[in-house]
Scaffold this motif. Structure first.
Motif, PDB file in Angstrom:
ATOM      1  N   GLU A 171      90.238  30.533  15.626  1.00 49.70           N
ATOM      2  CA  GLU A 171      89.742  29.174  15.863  1.00 49.70           C
ATOM      3  C   GLU A 171      89.025  28.630  14.642  1.00 49.70           C
ATOM      4  N   LYS A 172      88.284  29.489  14.001  1.00 44.42           N
ATOM      5  CA  LYS A 172      87.569  29.075  12.787  1.00 44.42           C
ATOM      6  C   LYS A 172      88.573  28.687  11.700  1.00 44.42           C
ATOM      7  N   ALA A 173      89.604  29.487  11.555  1.00 45.33           N
ATOM      8  CA  ALA A 173      90.633  29.202  10.548  1.00 45.33           C
ATOM      9  C   ALA A 173      91.389  27.922  10.879  1.00 45.33           C
ATOM     10  N   ALA A 174      91.548  27.625  12.177  1.00 46.68           N
ATOM     11  CA  ALA A 174      92.272  26.423  12.597  1.00 46.68           C
ATOM     12  C   ALA A 174      91.368  25.194  12.614  1.00 46.68           C
ATOM     13  N   GLY A 175      90.081  25.392  12.290  1.00 49.12           N
ATOM     14  CA  GLY A 175      89.176  24.245  12.242  1.00 49.12           C
ATOM     15  C   GLY A 175      88.541  23.903  13.569  1.00 49.12           C
ATOM     16  N   ARG A 176      88.652  24.800  14.555  1.00 48.52           N
ATOM     17  CA  ARG A 176      88.052  24.537  15.867  1.00 48.52           C
ATOM     18  C   ARG A 176      86.871  25.453  16.082  1.00 48.52           C
ATOM     19  N   GLY A 177      86.165  25.791  15.021  1.00 50.02           N
ATOM     20  CA  GLY A 177      85.098  26.776  15.081  1.00 50.02           C
ATOM     21  C   GLY A 177      83.964  26.412  16.002  1.00 50.02           C
ATOM     22  N   ASP A 178      82.989  27.261  16.017  1.00 51.26           N
ATOM     23  CA  ASP A 178      81.831  27.099  16.894  1.00 51.26           C
ATOM     24  C   ASP A 178      80.695  26.403  16.165  1.00 51.26           C
ATOM     25  N   LYS A 179      79.501  26.653  16.643  1.00 50.80           N
ATOM     26  CA  LYS A 179      78.316  26.015  16.075  1.00 50.80           C
ATOM     27  C   LYS A 179      78.167  26.348  14.597  1.00 50.80           C
ATOM     28  N   ASP A 180      78.539  27.566  14.213  1.00 53.66           N
ATOM     29  CA  ASP A 180      78.425  27.962  12.815  1.00 53.66           C
ATOM     30  C   ASP A 180      79.305  27.087  11.934  1.00 53.66           C
ATOM     31  N   ASP A 181      80.480  26.744  12.443  1.00 51.97           N
ATOM     32  CA  ASP A 181      81.361  25.853  11.699  1.00 51.97           C
ATOM     33  C   ASP A 181      80.736  24.481  11.549  1.00 51.97           C
ATOM     34  N   THR A 182      80.068  24.014  12.594  1.00 53.86           N
ATOM     35  CA  THR A 182      79.408  22.707  12.530  1.00 53.86           C
ATOM     36  C   THR A 182      78.323  22.740  11.472  1.00 53.86           C
ATOM     37  N   VAL A 183      77.561  23.820  11.444  1.00 51.75           N
ATOM     38  CA  VAL A 183      76.515  23.960  10.433  1.00 51.75           C
ATOM     39  C   VAL A 183      77.138  23.992   9.044  1.00 51.75           C
ATOM     40  N   ALA A 184      78.201  24.769   8.895  1.00 58.34           N
ATOM     41  CA  ALA A 184      78.878  24.855   7.599  1.00 58.34           C
ATOM     42  C   ALA A 184      79.443  23.500   7.199  1.00 58.34           C
ATOM     43  N   GLU A 185      80.003  22.790   8.167  1.00 56.07           N
ATOM     44  CA  GLU A 185      80.560  21.459   7.881  1.00 56.07           C
ATOM     45  C   GLU A 185      79.462  20.502   7.444  1.00 56.07           C
ATOM     46  N   LYS A 186      78.315  20.568   8.123  1.00 58.38           N
ATOM     47  CA  LYS A 186      77.192  19.701   7.756  1.00 58.38           C
ATOM     48  C   LYS A 186      76.670  20.053   6.370  1.00 58.38           C
ATOM     49  N   GLU A 187      76.637  21.348   6.060  1.00 57.70           N
ATOM     50  CA  GLU A 187      76.222  21.775   4.728  1.00 57.70           C
ATOM     51  C   GLU A 187      77.198  21.246   3.675  1.00 57.70           C
ATOM     52  N   ALA A 188      78.494  21.304   3.980  1.00 56.59           N
ATOM     53  CA  ALA A 188      79.497  20.789   3.051  1.00 56.59           C
ATOM     54  C   ALA A 188      79.342  19.280   2.871  1.00 56.59           C
ATOM     55  N   GLN A 189      79.068  18.565   3.965  1.00 52.84           N
ATOM     56  CA  GLN A 189      78.844  17.119   3.875  1.00 52.84           C
ATOM     57  C   GLN A 189      77.602  16.812   3.058  1.00 52.84           C
ATOM     58  N   LYS A 190      76.560  17.594   3.272  1.00 52.89           N
ATOM     59  CA  LYS A 190      75.315  17.402   2.514  1.00 52.89           C
ATOM     60  C   LYS A 190      75.565  17.635   1.031  1.00 52.89           C
ATOM     61  N   LEU A 191      76.289  18.692   0.723  1.00 51.64           N
ATOM     62  CA  LEU A 191      76.610  19.002  -0.671  1.00 51.64           C
ATOM     63  C   LEU A 191      77.447  17.888  -1.287  1.00 51.64           C
ATOM     64  N   ALA A 192      78.438  17.389  -0.533  1.00 50.99           N
ATOM     65  CA  ALA A 192      79.277  16.293  -1.032  1.00 50.99           C
ATOM     66  C   ALA A 192      78.443  15.038  -1.269  1.00 50.99           C
ATOM     67  N   ALA A 193      77.489  14.772  -0.381  1.00 49.84           N
ATOM     68  CA  ALA A 193      76.614  13.605  -0.554  1.00 49.84           C
ATOM     69  C   ALA A 193      75.753  13.761  -1.801  1.00 49.84           C
ATOM     70  N   GLU A 194      75.234  14.961  -2.019  1.00 45.24           N
ATOM     71  CA  GLU A 194      74.431  15.208  -3.211  1.00 45.24           C
ATOM     72  C   GLU A 194      75.267  15.016  -4.477  1.00 45.24           C
ATOM     73  N   VAL A 195      76.517  15.463  -4.441  1.00 48.88           N
ATOM     74  CA  VAL A 195      77.410  15.287  -5.586  1.00 48.88           C
ATOM     75  C   VAL A 195      77.638  13.801  -5.853  1.00 48.88           C
ATOM     76  N   ARG A 196      77.878  13.022  -4.762  1.00 49.27           N
ATOM     77  CA  ARG A 196      78.083  11.574  -4.931  1.00 49.27           C
ATOM     78  C   ARG A 196      76.843  10.910  -5.518  1.00 49.27           C
ATOM     79  N   ILE A 197      75.673  11.324  -5.057  1.00 49.42           N
ATOM     80  CA  ILE A 197      74.426  10.758  -5.571  1.00 49.42           C
ATOM     81  C   ILE A 197      74.280  11.068  -7.056  1.00 49.42           C
ATOM     82  N   LYS A 198      74.540  12.303  -7.431  1.00 47.27           N
ATOM     83  CA  LYS A 198      74.420  12.687  -8.841  1.00 47.27           C
ATOM     84  C   LYS A 198      75.447  11.959  -9.698  1.00 47.27           C
TER      85      LYS A 198
END
Length: 195
Positions: A66-93
């Motif tokens: 499920e994680k590999a297919a993108g239907r992960g659990d809460k950990d995937d949501t956290v990882a996704e949010k971390e990736a979004q945060k990182l992408a936002a920081e990159v855009r800001i920089k």
């Protein structure tokens, strides 16, 4: 001498957290997280809570799929949010770097802000306006002294051409734009800076 109690044997098909962690090649803490998140389940046995090896393996494999297919659990949501945060920081920089580059171009005179161009254009318009307003006063005496319309036309044309010649000398002045930048940035010019 008191006999030692025999340690109860592990039930067949069940294992401890440490053994399961070793089997999955993960940490015991991660096994605990997976259990807390409901992915793995402990069973009560005569020796205490244990994992059913077959059930836990299937549950963990399902979780990984499920994680590999993108239907992960809460950990995937956290990882996704971390990736979004990182992408936002990159855009800001990147935006800050772009802004700094534009600011540098402005300071080097390679680019001008629209408000500076507007101010310089207004100055040119006021210069033209002043010349046009002064034109009747400059021509009144000369035109009044002639009897012929053709001669009056020559005098008017000569004054208009003089104004156009004066306007044709209006050139781009990088120092004038630099002065506007200094004023906007509230920079002061030291006497040593003036050449």
């Amino acid at each position: 001498m008191a006999e030692k109690k025999a340690k109860p044997q592990e039930p067949a098909g069940y294992c401890t957290t440490a053994v399961l962690a070793n089997l999955f090649d993960i940490t015991s803490q991660w096994v605990g997280e997976l259990t807390k998140n409901g992915i793995l389940r402990k069973h009560d046995t005569e020796v205490g809570p244990r994992y059913n090896v077959v059930e836990a393996t299937r549950a963990y494999v399902k979780h990984l799929r499920e994680k590999a297919a993108g239907r992960g659990d809460k950990d995937d949501t956290v990882a996704e949010k971390e990736a979004q945060k990182l992408a936002a920081e990159v855009r800001i920089k990147e935006a800050k770097a772009e802004y700094t580059e534009l600011e540098l171009q402005e300071l080097q005179g390679q680019m001008h802000r629209s408000e500076d161009v507007e101010k310089m254009t207004q100055q040119l318009i006021y210069t033209i306006r002043g010349m046009m307003i002064a034109l009747p006063g400059r021509l009144a005496v000369d035109v009044a002294g002639v009897d012929d319309a053709a001669e009056a036309s020559v005098i008017i044309r000569r004054e208009v051409n003089a104004i156009l010649d004066e306007l044709s000398n209006f050139k781009y002045d990088p120092d004038a734009y630099a002065q506007l930048v200094r004023e906007r940035q509230k920079w002061t010019v030291n006497d040593e800076d003036v050449q």
